[in-house]
Scaffold this motif. Sequence first.
Motif, PDB file in Angstrom:
ATOM      1  N   LEU A 237     -37.303  88.639  44.581  1.00  0.00           N
ATOM      2  CA  LEU A 237     -35.951  88.711  44.020  1.00  0.00           C
ATOM      3  C   LEU A 237     -35.057  87.625  44.609  1.00  0.00           C
ATOM      4  O   LEU A 237     -34.223  87.037  43.899  1.00  0.00           O
ATOM      5  N   LEU A 238     -35.208  87.362  45.905  1.00  0.00           N
ATOM      6  CA  LEU A 238     -34.422  86.295  46.525  1.00  0.00           C
ATOM      7  C   LEU A 238     -34.756  84.939  45.914  1.00  0.00           C
ATOM      8  O   LEU A 238     -33.875  84.087  45.712  1.00  0.00           O
ATOM      9  N   LYS A 239     -35.999  84.739  45.599  1.00  0.00           N
ATOM     10  CA  LYS A 239     -36.452  83.454  45.081  1.00  0.00           C
ATOM     11  C   LYS A 239     -36.091  83.259  43.608  1.00  0.00           C
ATOM     12  O   LYS A 239     -35.711  82.154  43.206  1.00  0.00           O
ATOM     13  N   LEU A 240     -36.172  84.325  42.819  1.00  0.00           N
ATOM     14  CA  LEU A 240     -36.089  84.184  41.366  1.00  0.00           C
ATOM     15  C   LEU A 240     -34.795  84.682  40.738  1.00  0.00           C
ATOM     16  O   LEU A 240     -34.594  84.501  39.538  1.00  0.00           O
ATOM     17  N   THR A 241     -33.925  85.320  41.514  1.00  0.00           N
ATOM     18  CA  THR A 241     -32.681  85.841  40.930  1.00  0.00           C
ATOM     19  C   THR A 241     -31.478  85.406  41.755  1.00  0.00           C
ATOM     20  O   THR A 241     -31.617  84.843  42.845  1.00  0.00           O
ATOM     21  N   THR A 242     -30.322  85.709  41.223  1.00  0.00           N
ATOM     22  CA  THR A 242     -29.065  85.445  41.949  1.00  0.00           C
ATOM     23  C   THR A 242     -28.422  86.745  42.412  1.00  0.00           C
ATOM     24  O   THR A 242     -27.228  86.785  42.708  1.00  0.00           O
ATOM     25  N   LEU A 243     -29.193  87.827  42.474  1.00  0.00           N
ATOM     26  CA  LEU A 243     -28.664  89.099  42.965  1.00  0.00           C
ATOM     27  C   LEU A 243     -28.163  88.952  44.396  1.00  0.00           C
ATOM     28  O   LEU A 243     -28.716  88.175  45.185  1.00  0.00           O
ATOM     29  N   SER A 244     -27.137  89.712  44.746  1.00  0.00           N
ATOM     30  CA  SER A 244     -26.614  89.667  46.107  1.00  0.00           C
ATOM     31  C   SER A 244     -27.625  90.281  47.079  1.00  0.00           C
ATOM     32  O   SER A 244     -28.527  91.030  46.679  1.00  0.00           O
ATOM     33  N   ILE A 245     -27.470  89.968  48.352  1.00  0.00           N
ATOM     34  CA  ILE A 245     -28.358  90.539  49.370  1.00  0.00           C
ATOM     35  C   ILE A 245     -28.256  92.060  49.355  1.00  0.00           C
ATOM     36  O   ILE A 245     -29.256  92.765  49.485  1.00  0.00           O
ATOM     37  N   GLY A 246     -27.057  92.577  49.167  1.00  0.00           N
ATOM     38  CA  GLY A 246     -26.863  94.027  49.118  1.00  0.00           C
ATOM     39  C   GLY A 246     -27.594  94.659  47.952  1.00  0.00           C
ATOM     40  O   GLY A 246     -28.210  95.719  48.087  1.00  0.00           O
ATOM     41  N   ASP A 247     -27.539  94.015  46.788  1.00  0.00           N
ATOM     42  CA  ASP A 247     -28.224  94.544  45.610  1.00  0.00           C
ATOM     43  C   ASP A 247     -29.745  94.519  45.804  1.00  0.00           C
ATOM     44  O   ASP A 247     -30.451  95.446  45.407  1.00  0.00           O
ATOM     45  N   ILE A 248     -30.234  93.455  46.408  1.00  0.00           N
ATOM     46  CA  ILE A 248     -31.675  93.358  46.665  1.00  0.00           C
ATOM     47  C   ILE A 248     -32.102  94.405  47.690  1.00  0.00           C
ATOM     48  O   ILE A 248     -33.172  95.032  47.552  1.00  0.00           O
ATOM     49  N   SER A 249     -31.260  94.628  48.685  1.00  0.00           N
ATOM     50  CA  SER A 249     -31.533  95.660  49.679  1.00  0.00           C
ATOM     51  C   SER A 249     -31.722  97.018  49.003  1.00  0.00           C
ATOM     52  O   SER A 249     -32.697  97.733  49.252  1.00  0.00           O
ATOM     53  N   ASN A 250     -30.804  97.361  48.109  1.00  0.00           N
ATOM     54  CA  ASN A 250     -30.897  98.621  47.376  1.00  0.00           C
ATOM     55  C   ASN A 250     -32.123  98.644  46.465  1.00  0.00           C
ATOM     56  O   ASN A 250     -32.778  99.679  46.300  1.00  0.00           O
ATOM     57  N   ALA A 251     -32.444  97.498  45.879  1.00  0.00           N
ATOM     58  CA  ALA A 251     -33.543  97.426  44.911  1.00  0.00           C
ATOM     59  C   ALA A 251     -34.902  97.669  45.546  1.00  0.00           C
ATOM     60  O   ALA A 251     -35.856  98.041  44.858  1.00  0.00           O
ATOM     61  N   ASN A 266     -38.179  90.419  60.437  1.00  0.00           N
ATOM     62  CA  ASN A 266     -39.387  90.745  61.190  1.00  0.00           C
ATOM     63  C   ASN A 266     -40.643  90.294  60.454  1.00  0.00           C
ATOM     64  O   ASN A 266     -41.643  89.924  61.078  1.00  0.00           O
ATOM     65  N   VAL A 267     -40.591  90.312  59.121  1.00  0.00           N
ATOM     66  CA  VAL A 267     -41.752  89.932  58.322  1.00  0.00           C
ATOM     67  C   VAL A 267     -41.802  88.433  58.076  1.00  0.00           C
ATOM     68  O   VAL A 267     -42.854  87.800  58.210  1.00  0.00           O
ATOM     69  N   TYR A 268     -40.653  87.835  57.713  1.00  0.00           N
ATOM     70  CA  TYR A 268     -40.634  86.434  57.283  1.00  0.00           C
ATOM     71  C   TYR A 268     -40.085  85.457  58.324  1.00  0.00           C
ATOM     72  O   TYR A 268     -40.136  84.244  58.124  1.00  0.00           O
ATOM     73  N   GLY A 269     -39.540  85.977  59.415  1.00  0.00           N
ATOM     74  CA  GLY A 269     -39.052  85.100  60.478  1.00  0.00           C
ATOM     75  C   GLY A 269     -37.698  84.485  60.208  1.00  0.00           C
ATOM     76  O   GLY A 269     -37.189  83.698  61.022  1.00  0.00           O
ATOM     77  N   LEU A 270     -37.081  84.787  59.068  1.00  0.00           N
ATOM     78  CA  LEU A 270     -35.758  84.282  58.693  1.00  0.00           C
ATOM     79  C   LEU A 270     -34.937  85.420  58.123  1.00  0.00           C
ATOM     80  O   LEU A 270     -35.489  86.396  57.606  1.00  0.00           O
ATOM     81  N   SER A 271     -33.638  85.291  58.187  1.00  0.00           N
ATOM     82  CA  SER A 271     -32.788  86.265  57.507  1.00  0.00           C
ATOM     83  C   SER A 271     -32.964  86.096  56.000  1.00  0.00           C
ATOM     84  O   SER A 271     -33.394  85.030  55.530  1.00  0.00           O
ATOM     85  N   PRO A 272     -32.650  87.122  55.196  1.00  0.00           N
ATOM     86  CA  PRO A 272     -32.760  86.978  53.739  1.00  0.00           C
ATOM     87  C   PRO A 272     -31.978  85.776  53.206  1.00  0.00           C
ATOM     88  O   PRO A 272     -32.471  85.045  52.340  1.00  0.00           O
ATOM     89  N   ARG A 273     -30.796  85.549  53.727  1.00  0.00           N
ATOM     90  CA  ARG A 273     -29.966  84.440  53.238  1.00  0.00           C
ATOM     91  C   ARG A 273     -30.606  83.093  53.563  1.00  0.00           C
ATOM     92  O   ARG A 273     -30.683  82.203  52.705  1.00  0.00           O
ATOM     93  N   SER A 274     -31.100  82.945  54.792  1.00  0.00           N
ATOM     94  CA  SER A 274     -31.738  81.685  55.176  1.00  0.00           C
ATOM     95  C   SER A 274     -33.014  81.444  54.373  1.00  0.00           C
ATOM     96  O   SER A 274     -33.290  80.323  53.937  1.00  0.00           O
ATOM     97  N   TRP A 275     -33.788  82.521  54.162  1.00  0.00           N
ATOM     98  CA  TRP A 275     -35.020  82.385  53.390  1.00  0.00           C
ATOM     99  C   TRP A 275     -34.707  81.973  51.959  1.00  0.00           C
ATOM    100  O   TRP A 275     -35.391  81.118  51.387  1.00  0.00           O
ATOM    101  N   ARG A 276     -33.641  82.569  51.385  1.00  0.00           N
ATOM    102  CA  ARG A 276     -33.245  82.210  50.016  1.00  0.00           C
ATOM    103  C   ARG A 276     -32.829  80.751  49.945  1.00  0.00           C
ATOM    104  O   ARG A 276     -33.189  80.040  48.991  1.00  0.00           O
ATOM    105  N   ASN A 277     -32.083  80.286  50.924  1.00  0.00           N
ATOM    106  CA  ASN A 277     -31.622  78.903  50.903  1.00  0.00           C
ATOM    107  C   ASN A 277     -32.785  77.917  50.882  1.00  0.00           C
ATOM    108  O   ASN A 277     -32.680  76.821  50.319  1.00  0.00           O
TER     109      ASN A 277
END
Length: 288
Positions: A237-251, A266-277
């Motif tokens: 979802l982070l890679k393919l959509t523009t959903l907010s981090i909060g929306d993805i968290s809920n999803a 813990n899984v990817y070594g980056l925060s969701p925002r950094s990984w998306r960037n």
Amino acid sequence: MSDILFSVFPNENFIDLSLYQFGWEHCAPAHSYGPAARNHFLFHYVISGTGTLMADDAKGMTQTYQVKSGQGFMIFPQQINTYISDAEYPWEYVWLEFDGLRVKEAIEIAGLGRDNPVYHAHSKDLRQDMMNEMLYIAQHGDAAPFHLIGHLFLFLDFLTRSAASMHLNQGGRLRDFYIREALAFIEQNFQNDISVEDIATTCGLNRSYFGKIFKDTVGKSPQEFLLNYRMAKAAELLKLTTLSIGDISNAVGYANQLHFSRAFKNVYGLSPRSWRNQNQVIRQDSSQ
């Protein structure tokens, strides 16, 4: 005197699974049957009370078993057996005599054999469902043959699922079935607040046993697999959509965005925002 229901199935033209005789009985104290042998498989489920089964094992030696309420016993074709109701606490049981091409495999999955004829259930609910199917058949002896055979299939289903987890067959077919059921449940419900207990319950297994066969088969504990599955969906979802981090968290099943961000890092070594960037395919319009 005994209270008894007894019926003979009117049709023997069923090959995969056929029913012969069936009934229910509240036995008199010390009531006995046998020694005798049956032509088909005969299963008794003890609703109340207790009694004794004496049956020949695979080597032809007579073994004695105490069987109480909540348990059952299987008698095999041509097996010499005797069973006796307790003098103080006589048993009440429901019984089915059946046979067919599908029966041997089902009984093996349930872990029953001439050396192990006593039925023990790991799931009270599945055991209750099995008993209800047996009672339904016993109480509806005048129902149409296809109707009764349908309930006999349900009985076998509950018999195998209530007992089989302690007796997986060598080919692992039942274990594979449980894992497919678990993975399908995770795939369909990862976005909800589900637990390992919920997954185990869906498979009809206790949590500790489910955790063992899951890790043995998949290579990860159920908790690890569920976490990684959710994070993989979040990364998608982070890679393919523009959903907010909060929306993805809920999803992906996290009501708390902070908990989600920690789990993702813990899984990817980056925060969701950094990984998306670094990975996003669909870029947000900078003018918005």
